[in-house]
Design a protein around this motif. Structure first.
Motif, PDB file in Angstrom:
ATOM      1  N   VAL A  33       0.670  -1.048   0.076  1.00 19.85           N
ATOM      2  CA  VAL A  33      -0.084  -0.050   0.143  1.00 19.85           C
ATOM      3  C   VAL A  33       0.895   1.261   0.168  1.00 19.85           C
ATOM      4  O   VAL A  33       1.876   1.202   0.766  1.00 19.85           O
ATOM      5  N   LEU A  34       0.655   2.141  -0.803  1.00 16.00           N
ATOM      6  CA  LEU A  34       1.192   3.585  -0.797  1.00 16.00           C
ATOM      7  C   LEU A  34       0.387   4.574  -0.697  1.00 16.00           C
ATOM      8  O   LEU A  34      -0.457   4.687  -1.405  1.00 16.00           O
ATOM      9  N   LEU A  57      -3.375   2.074  -3.853  1.00 12.15           N
ATOM     10  CA  LEU A  57      -2.741   3.526  -3.753  1.00 12.15           C
ATOM     11  C   LEU A  57      -3.737   4.153  -2.952  1.00 12.15           C
ATOM     12  O   LEU A  57      -5.124   4.122  -3.010  1.00 12.15           O
ATOM     13  N   VAL A  58      -3.446   5.168  -1.975  1.00 13.59           N
ATOM     14  CA  VAL A  58      -4.520   5.718  -1.096  1.00 13.59           C
ATOM     15  C   VAL A  58      -4.061   7.374  -1.077  1.00 13.59           C
ATOM     16  O   VAL A  58      -3.052   7.660  -0.767  1.00 13.59           O
ATOM     17  N   CYS A  59      -5.001   8.300  -1.426  1.00 12.61           N
ATOM     18  CA  CYS A  59      -4.771   9.491  -1.293  1.00 12.61           C
ATOM     19  C   CYS A  59      -5.387  10.216  -0.028  1.00 12.61           C
ATOM     20  O   CYS A  59      -6.412   9.880   0.151  1.00 12.61           O
ATOM     21  N   MET A  60      -4.435  10.734   0.745  1.00 10.16           N
ATOM     22  CA  MET A  60      -4.745  11.440   2.044  1.00 10.16           C
ATOM     23  C   MET A  60      -5.932  12.413   2.058  1.00 10.16           C
ATOM     24  O   MET A  60      -6.563  12.605   3.047  1.00 10.16           O
ATOM     25  N   ALA A  67      -7.031   5.558  -7.338  1.00 11.36           N
ATOM     26  CA  ALA A  67      -6.651   5.717  -5.748  1.00 11.36           C
ATOM     27  C   ALA A  67      -7.785   5.817  -4.845  1.00 11.36           C
ATOM     28  O   ALA A  67      -8.525   6.391  -5.274  1.00 11.36           O
ATOM     29  N   HIS A  68      -7.684   5.317  -3.719  1.00  9.68           N
ATOM     30  CA  HIS A  68      -8.767   5.185  -2.675  1.00  9.68           C
ATOM     31  C   HIS A  68      -8.659   6.712  -1.926  1.00  9.68           C
ATOM     32  O   HIS A  68      -7.531   7.109  -1.843  1.00  9.68           O
ATOM     33  N   ALA A  69      -9.615   7.209  -1.552  1.00  5.98           N
ATOM     34  CA  ALA A  69      -9.469   8.248  -0.851  1.00  5.98           C
ATOM     35  C   ALA A  69      -9.523   7.897   0.973  1.00  5.98           C
ATOM     36  O   ALA A  69     -10.344   7.269   1.412  1.00  5.98           O
ATOM     37  N   MET A  74     -11.870   6.052   6.243  1.00  9.18           N
ATOM     38  CA  MET A  74     -11.896   6.304   7.624  1.00  9.18           C
ATOM     39  C   MET A  74     -13.661   6.337   7.928  1.00  9.18           C
ATOM     40  O   MET A  74     -13.581   5.871   8.967  1.00  9.18           O
ATOM     41  N   ALA A  75     -14.054   6.874   7.135  1.00 11.10           N
ATOM     42  CA  ALA A  75     -15.666   7.114   7.409  1.00 11.10           C
ATOM     43  C   ALA A  75     -16.160   5.561   7.389  1.00 11.10           C
ATOM     44  O   ALA A  75     -17.371   5.593   8.165  1.00 11.10           O
ATOM     45  N   GLN A  76     -15.734   4.526   7.065  1.00  8.06           N
ATOM     46  CA  GLN A  76     -16.244   3.452   7.015  1.00  8.06           C
ATOM     47  C   GLN A  76     -16.241   2.555   8.353  1.00  8.06           C
ATOM     48  O   GLN A  76     -16.944   1.879   8.598  1.00  8.06           O
TER      49      GLN A  76
END
Length: 440
Positions: A33-34, A57-60, A67-69, A74-76
């Motif tokens: 995961v990046l 990929l996860v965009c902060m 990419a996931h947000a 977090m909201a999950q």
């Protein structure tokens, strides 16, 4: 980072200033995961294209194509899995600065790092009402064990500042009611300068903690005499997940003791080793070695791991001594020793003497290849000057000669507007040498 630890994953942080080398880091530790911020997208995609095996990929800070947000994840409110409860597992890849080759990922385990952080908090007398303030890079092991973990272990408040400047930094410290400033020598000098301009230090500040490089005694003296605050020096490495020596948050009245770092911390046994691997008595120079509380090893580099951790010891590559009070004094890296006309010079001796001269702000000593091919070097000192100062370089050299044991006749002193710095705030002597060679 804390979430990764909670689920038993390993966190590897890379400074965004190294984004052009991101493919090297990814190829080295092969993440699944990046996680990144949106402004790093181009660098991330270019690096990911070169390294297979990255699943997500996860965009902060919001959604991006492919990419996931992170906010959406977090909201999950996913339920946390059972605690792995493996204190010996690797928690963190702490990358070295790469001054002696490519950066290496030092594998820090959970429990030694937590224990080291608690020892640091105890030495610094951190309390729950403290506010620790760290403007250094999040990727630095110094940020981890200087600012974040010791304060969290005591329930204190932690601030991280993204963009430090002299004036904005002072204002932020005042606004945050910071009691501890965790920085490098350059940043701590800027705080002293700004406090002199304003006539006081930030109101609640009770100490500074310095790391990332040796602290000039002149800076400790200035904090003591001008700010009336202790400047505590730490001595560590990426390989530690802590510090091998650390001072106390107390004013040192004796100038002769300002060059000392402090005693070893209780989670480590530290001593000086001679050329025949024997323990040296107090007062003798040797390589600093330690037992207890250091890295599991270098990620994917068993040969290099064995080289520095053989027989259960960490060989630091630093030269220093321990006095009869058990305080450690660091003289310099073994790799930075300069051999001039058959004599070994510790650059710090000359640099400190230069910084004690009026008008000198910073100093760095390097060695240029000497003629004759005997392996020796020609010493060249670079200095930066305080605002409005223009010291005479020849007089400066003569003044320093009276303070050091080396024959400075072959040394050249050169003024420079700014010294090149690493992203962690160290003087980049490799860049300085390249600059000197290019302009020779």
């Amino acid at each position: 980072m804390l979430g990764a630890w909670r689920i038993g994953a390993i966190a590897a942080l890379v400074n965004v200033k190294f984004k052009d080398d991101l493919a090297y880091y990814l190829a080295d530790h092969r993440p699944r995961v990046l996680i990144y911020t949106h402004d790093m997208r181009d660098a991330v995609l270019a690096a990911v294209a070169q390294v297979p095996g990255i699943d997500h990929l996860v965009c902060m800070d919001g959604a991006q194509p492919g990419a996931h947000a992170l906010p959406e994840l977090m909201a999950q409110a996913f339920a946390a899995p059972p605690d792995p409860e493996d204190e010996t597992a690797i928690a963190h890849l702490s990358y070295t600065s790469g001054t002696t080759g490519k950066p290496k990922g030092a594998c820090l385990s959970h429990e030694p790092t937590v224990r080291a952080s608690r020892c640091i908090a105890e030495r610094l007398r951190v309390r729950a009402d403290d506010v620790s303030f760290g403007p250094t890079a999040l990727s630095s092991s110094y940020q981890l064990v200087g600012n974040l973990l010791p304060a969290l272990s005591r329930g204190a408040t932690v601030h991280v500042m993204r963009f430090w400047t002299q004036t904005a930094g002072w204002d932020a410290l005042e606004q945050a009611q910071a009691s501890i400033l965790v920085g490098n020598p350059t940043l701590l000098e800027e705080l002293r300068t700004e406090s002199a301009l304003r006539g006081r230090a930030p109101g609640r500040l009770r100490m500074g903690l310095s790391g990332g490089g040796p602290v000039p005694p002149t800076l400790k003296r200035a904090w003591r005499d001008e700010l009336r605050l202790p400047l505590v020096e730490s001595f560590g490495q990426s390989e530690l997940g802590g510090f091998m020596a650390l001072g106390y948050p107390e004013l040192e009245p004796e100038d002769s003791k300002l060059m000392r770092v402090g005693p070893a911390l209780p989670d480590k046994e530290v001593w000086m080793m001679g050329p025949d691997r024997q323990r040296l008595p107090p007062g003798q120079l040797g390589e600093i070695v330690l037992r207890g509380g250091f890295m599991w090893g270098y990620w994917g580099k068993p040969g290099k791991t064995e080289e520095v951790t053989a027989q259960g010891l960490l060989r630091t590559g630093d030269i220093g001594l321990i006095d009869h009070d058990r305080h450690v004094t660091m003289r310099g890296r073994r790799s930075e020793l300069l051999h001039v006309n058959g004599v070994s010079w510790f650059p710090r001796d000359v640099e400190e003497a230069l910084c004690r001269q009026p008008g000198v702000r910073q100093a760095a000593l390097i060695g240029l290849p000497a003629e004759g091919g005997d392996g020796g070097v020609r010493p060249r000192a670079f200095i930066t000057c305080q605002a409005g100062a223009e010291p005479d370089l020849q007089r400066l050299k003569a003044a320093v000669q009276a303070e050091v044991a080396y024959d400075l006749a072959p040394m050249e002193v050169v003024g420079i507007d700014e010294l090149p710095m690493t992203p962690t705030g160290k003087i980049a002597k490799g860049d300085l040498l390249a600059l000197a060679m290019a302009t020779h």
